[in-house]
Structures are given as C-alpha cells and as structure tokens.
Design an enzyme around this catalytic site. Structure first.
Site, PDB file in Angstrom:
ATOM      1  N   GLU A   1     -12.470  62.110  13.914  1.00 25.72           N
ATOM      2  CA  GLU A   1     -13.117  60.906  14.426  1.00 25.72           C
ATOM      3  C   GLU A   1     -13.147  60.922  15.957  1.00 25.72           C
ATOM      4  O   GLU A   1     -14.168  60.583  16.575  1.00 25.72           O
ATOM      5  CB  GLU A   1     -12.369  59.672  13.924  1.00 25.72           C
TER       6      GLU A   1
ATOM      7  N   SER B   1     -12.063  77.826  25.929  1.00 24.17           N
ATOM      8  CA  SER B   1     -11.611  78.846  24.991  1.00 24.17           C
ATOM      9  C   SER B   1     -10.595  78.282  24.007  1.00 24.17           C
ATOM     10  O   SER B   1      -9.731  77.491  24.364  1.00 24.17           O
ATOM     11  CB  SER B   1     -10.962  80.006  25.756  1.00 24.17           C
TER      12      SER B   1
ATOM     13  N   ARG C   1      -8.468  61.319  11.758  1.00 25.38           N
ATOM     14  CA  ARG C   1      -8.558  60.659  13.072  1.00 25.38           C
ATOM     15  C   ARG C   1      -8.898  61.650  14.178  1.00 25.38           C
ATOM     16  O   ARG C   1      -9.612  61.318  15.128  1.00 25.38           O
ATOM     17  CB  ARG C   1      -7.262  59.919  13.407  1.00 25.38           C
TER      18      ARG C   1
END
Length: 146
Positions: free
Chosen positions: A90, A113, A87
């Site tokens: 995703e 960073s 997820r």
C-alpha cells in the site's frame, strides 16, 4: 536440500532454541535483515557465512550448501493478504510515484539498486505507540544514453 526445506529446517531449529533474528545476527556478526533474508531463501550466503549459520544452529553441511545456493528471486505476484506485507504494498502504491519523482529530481533519470543495497529495521519507542523505522539504502544507478 532445496531452499524451501532449508528454510523450514532453519526456522524449526531457531524456534527450538528460542532465538530471535536480532540475537542470531548479533552473535554471528551479521545484519539481522540480511541473515533473515538468506535463511528465508531470498539471498545466497558466502561459504564462510553459510557454514557459520549452520554451525551456530547445530545444523549439517546440507543446510550450509543450501544457504550458499543462488536463489530464484520470485514471489507470488498476487497482492498479499498478510496485513504487514500488504501495508508495504500500500505504501508503494500510494507513494511510489512520489518517491520516483523526488529521487529522480535529486539524482537524475535512474533507479535505486536492490543489489548494491542494505536495509535496517529499528524500533522507536513512543508513548503514543512504538514506531517502525525502515531504512532502505541503495546505490543510485543512472540510465545510460547511447
């Protein structure tokens, strides 16, 4: 001791003692997210923190030395199948370009960073289902022109 063996040793002792990362972080005065990452082998710990972690868990100097060692930050490049990790992939896949646009509109051409960086994981209780709050806090690094 290598990082993989160190991680196995730490996790076995953590489980044997019935500890959570949150408890360990609080007791040691360390961020639970950073502590977890170091114990999983993805960050090196300064000497004093490595010694404190090993002592807290009742582990030897070989674990402390492994905690201090600089990691090779590499992971399996295949898309993960673990649902929670997937997820997160995703989210970046769907919102990555959006985040890039918004960040660069606010800051200019550059990156966030992952070295000068901190992360928090919080639980927000909600009657409709508890929520996960991830806070990623990284220094903005502008690209240079020459």
């Amino acid at each position: 001791m290598d990082k993989a063996t160190m991680t196995e040793t730490i996790i076995a002792q953590k489980l044997a003692k019935g500890l959570s990362w949150e408890t360990m972080g609080t007791d040691l005065g360390m961020s639970p997210v950073w502590l977890t990452s170091a114990c999983l082998g993805m960050n090196s710990a300064p000497k004093e923190k490595a010694a404190a972690i090993a002592e807290y868990l009742g582990l030897g100097s070989d674990v402390a030395t492994a905690l201090e060692a600089y990691p090779t930050k590499i992971w399996d490049q295949a898309v993960p199948t673990d649902p929670l990790i997937y997820r997160l992939y995703e989210i970046v896949g769907v919102y990555g370009e959006t985040l890039k646009e918004v960040i660069q509109e606010k800051f200019g051409d550059g990156i966030m960073s992952a070295i000068d960086f901190s992360m928090e994981v919080d639980k927000i209780e909600d009657p409709k289902g508890d929520r996960v709050l991830l806070t990623l806090n990284g220094k903005f690094l502008p690209y240079k022109s020459w």
